[in-house]
Design a protein around this motif. Sequence first.
Motif, PDB file in Angstrom:
ATOM      1  N   SER A 147      49.398  23.189  88.712  1.00 21.79           N
ATOM      2  CA  SER A 147      48.997  21.866  89.169  1.00 21.79           C
ATOM      3  C   SER A 147      50.239  21.083  89.561  1.00 21.79           C
ATOM      4  CB  SER A 147      48.225  21.119  88.074  1.00 21.79           C
ATOM      5  OG  SER A 147      47.841  19.838  88.516  1.00 21.79           O
ATOM      6  N   MET A 148      50.269  20.625  90.813  1.00 26.78           N
ATOM      7  CA  MET A 148      51.382  19.829  91.321  1.00 26.78           C
ATOM      8  C   MET A 148      52.726  20.509  91.088  1.00 26.78           C
ATOM      9  SD  MET A 148      49.882  17.372  92.770  1.00 26.78           S
ATOM     10  CE  MET A 148      51.241  16.301  93.168  1.00 26.78           C
ATOM     11  N   GLY A 149      52.762  21.823  91.289  1.00 25.26           N
ATOM     12  CA  GLY A 149      54.009  22.559  91.158  1.00 25.26           C
ATOM     13  C   GLY A 149      54.389  22.941  89.748  1.00 25.26           C
ATOM     14  N   ILE A 150      53.548  22.613  88.757  1.00 21.61           N
ATOM     15  CA  ILE A 150      53.790  22.993  87.365  1.00 21.61           C
ATOM     16  C   ILE A 150      53.014  24.274  87.081  1.00 21.61           C
ATOM     17  CG2 ILE A 150      53.677  22.291  84.957  1.00 21.61           C
ATOM     18  CD1 ILE A 150      55.507  20.558  86.698  1.00 21.61           C
ATOM     19  N   LEU A 151      53.711  25.310  86.641  1.00 22.26           N
ATOM     20  CA  LEU A 151      53.117  26.638  86.491  1.00 22.26           C
ATOM     21  C   LEU A 151      53.150  27.077  85.032  1.00 22.26           C
ATOM     22  CD1 LEU A 151      52.008  29.064  88.189  1.00 22.26           C
ATOM     23  CD2 LEU A 151      54.355  29.906  88.285  1.00 22.26           C
ATOM     24  N   GLU A 152      51.997  27.526  84.535  1.00 20.51           N
ATOM     25  CA  GLU A 152      51.893  28.065  83.181  1.00 20.51           C
ATOM     26  C   GLU A 152      51.244  29.443  83.262  1.00 20.51           C
ATOM     27  OE1 GLU A 152      52.901  26.764  80.270  1.00 20.51           O
ATOM     28  OE2 GLU A 152      53.565  24.809  81.016  1.00 20.51           O
ATOM     29  N   LEU A 153      51.961  30.463  82.795  1.00 19.65           N
ATOM     30  CA  LEU A 153      51.470  31.842  82.818  1.00 19.65           C
ATOM     31  C   LEU A 153      51.578  32.401  81.405  1.00 19.65           C
ATOM     32  CD1 LEU A 153      53.348  32.824  86.091  1.00 19.65           C
ATOM     33  CD2 LEU A 153      50.872  32.458  85.885  1.00 19.65           C
ATOM     34  N   PRO A 154      50.536  32.202  80.597  1.00 25.29           N
ATOM     35  CA  PRO A 154      50.646  32.522  79.172  1.00 25.29           C
ATOM     36  C   PRO A 154      50.454  33.984  78.809  1.00 25.29           C
ATOM     37  CG  PRO A 154      48.494  31.591  79.648  1.00 25.29           C
ATOM     38  CD  PRO A 154      49.263  31.557  80.939  1.00 25.29           C
ATOM     39  N   ASP A 155      50.035  34.834  79.759  1.00 24.74           N
ATOM     40  CA  ASP A 155      49.730  36.216  79.394  1.00 24.74           C
ATOM     41  C   ASP A 155      50.007  37.137  80.584  1.00 24.74           C
ATOM     42  OD1 ASP A 155      48.865  38.460  78.096  1.00 24.74           O
ATOM     43  OD2 ASP A 155      46.738  37.961  78.161  1.00 24.74           O
ATOM     44  N   LEU A 156      51.236  37.661  80.631  1.00 27.32           N
ATOM     45  CA  LEU A 156      51.651  38.580  81.689  1.00 27.32           C
ATOM     46  C   LEU A 156      51.949  39.942  81.077  1.00 27.32           C
ATOM     47  CD1 LEU A 156      54.132  36.211  83.567  1.00 27.32           C
ATOM     48  CD2 LEU A 156      51.722  36.617  84.111  1.00 27.32           C
ATOM     49  N   ILE A 157      51.785  40.983  81.870  1.00 24.20           N
ATOM     50  CA  ILE A 157      52.042  42.333  81.383  1.00 24.20           C
ATOM     51  C   ILE A 157      53.022  43.034  82.313  1.00 24.20           C
ATOM     52  CG2 ILE A 157      50.069  43.355  82.596  1.00 24.20           C
ATOM     53  CD1 ILE A 157      49.677  45.069  80.003  1.00 24.20           C
ATOM     54  N   LEU A 158      53.948  43.793  81.704  1.00 28.85           N
ATOM     55  CA  LEU A 158      54.909  44.590  82.469  1.00 28.85           C
ATOM     56  C   LEU A 158      54.527  46.054  82.369  1.00 28.85           C
ATOM     57  CD1 LEU A 158      58.380  43.093  81.425  1.00 28.85           C
ATOM     58  CD2 LEU A 158      56.844  42.329  83.235  1.00 28.85           C
ATOM     59  N   THR A 159      54.634  46.763  83.488  1.00 27.09           N
ATOM     60  CA  THR A 159      54.428  48.204  83.491  1.00 27.09           C
ATOM     61  C   THR A 159      55.601  48.850  84.222  1.00 27.09           C
ATOM     62  OG1 THR A 159      53.081  47.987  85.502  1.00 27.09           O
ATOM     63  CG2 THR A 159      51.911  48.098  83.396  1.00 27.09           C
ATOM     64  N   PRO A 160      56.046  50.039  83.774  1.00 27.27           N
ATOM     65  CA  PRO A 160      55.470  50.820  82.676  1.00 27.27           C
ATOM     66  C   PRO A 160      55.821  50.232  81.310  1.00 27.27           C
ATOM     67  CG  PRO A 160      57.454  51.873  83.509  1.00 27.27           C
ATOM     68  CD  PRO A 160      57.185  50.709  84.417  1.00 27.27           C
ATOM     69  N   GLY A 161      55.039  50.644  80.327  1.00 30.12           N
ATOM     70  CA  GLY A 161      55.242  50.160  78.976  1.00 30.12           C
ATOM     71  C   GLY A 161      54.208  49.133  78.588  1.00 30.12           C
TER      72      GLY A 161
END
Length: 202
Positions: A147-161
Amino acid sequence: MEVFKNKTFSFSKEIFVRFVLAASMAFAFVACGDDGGSNVPVGYGVGVMGACAGCQEINQYPMQVATFSAANTQGTVQLQNMQVFGNGMRYMSSGATPANNPGNMYSGPVAIRGNFVANGPLVDQSGRCQLPPGNYQISSNSVGSMSMGILELPDLILTPGNIRIQIVQGIMHQQATRLMGIIKIVQVNGMPCDPRFSDNLF
């Protein structure tokens, strides 16, 4: 030098009607694509976020609203080609000018995909969580918000692993091509990490 001149073409009524019907059908096929007629506007993808939990609204009218990169001060962590997707129906394109920050034109749910580069081993203070150096694919495991350039990403996953991270207090700048915020490594191979396992992004 040849000069093009306007000419008047005449069609019979039957030919004109056939042309209009053919054009209408062609437009309908393009607009619906191969998704069985889900009314997805032209230029939008379908189901781009895959199994992201809570991303159904994004998948209805997915639109890429920004692409950013970021890194910590030491350069040991880099985020590259981070594509932010949202629901295109929420994008406020009217009145947009080059001076406007594209990140300010969207408010709603988001999901991302991109590249995470660890330029060295990352180890938390407890020693339990160790992230090997390398290139990882990063994607949303569940929906975030912007919202208005404010970013919240509380659950990201990296692969592999089996690696889970968060990006919080994110602020988009430089025409939404860079992100300032905090990155947290939450879990590595199922092992919870020290809550202090984090760094600032610029």
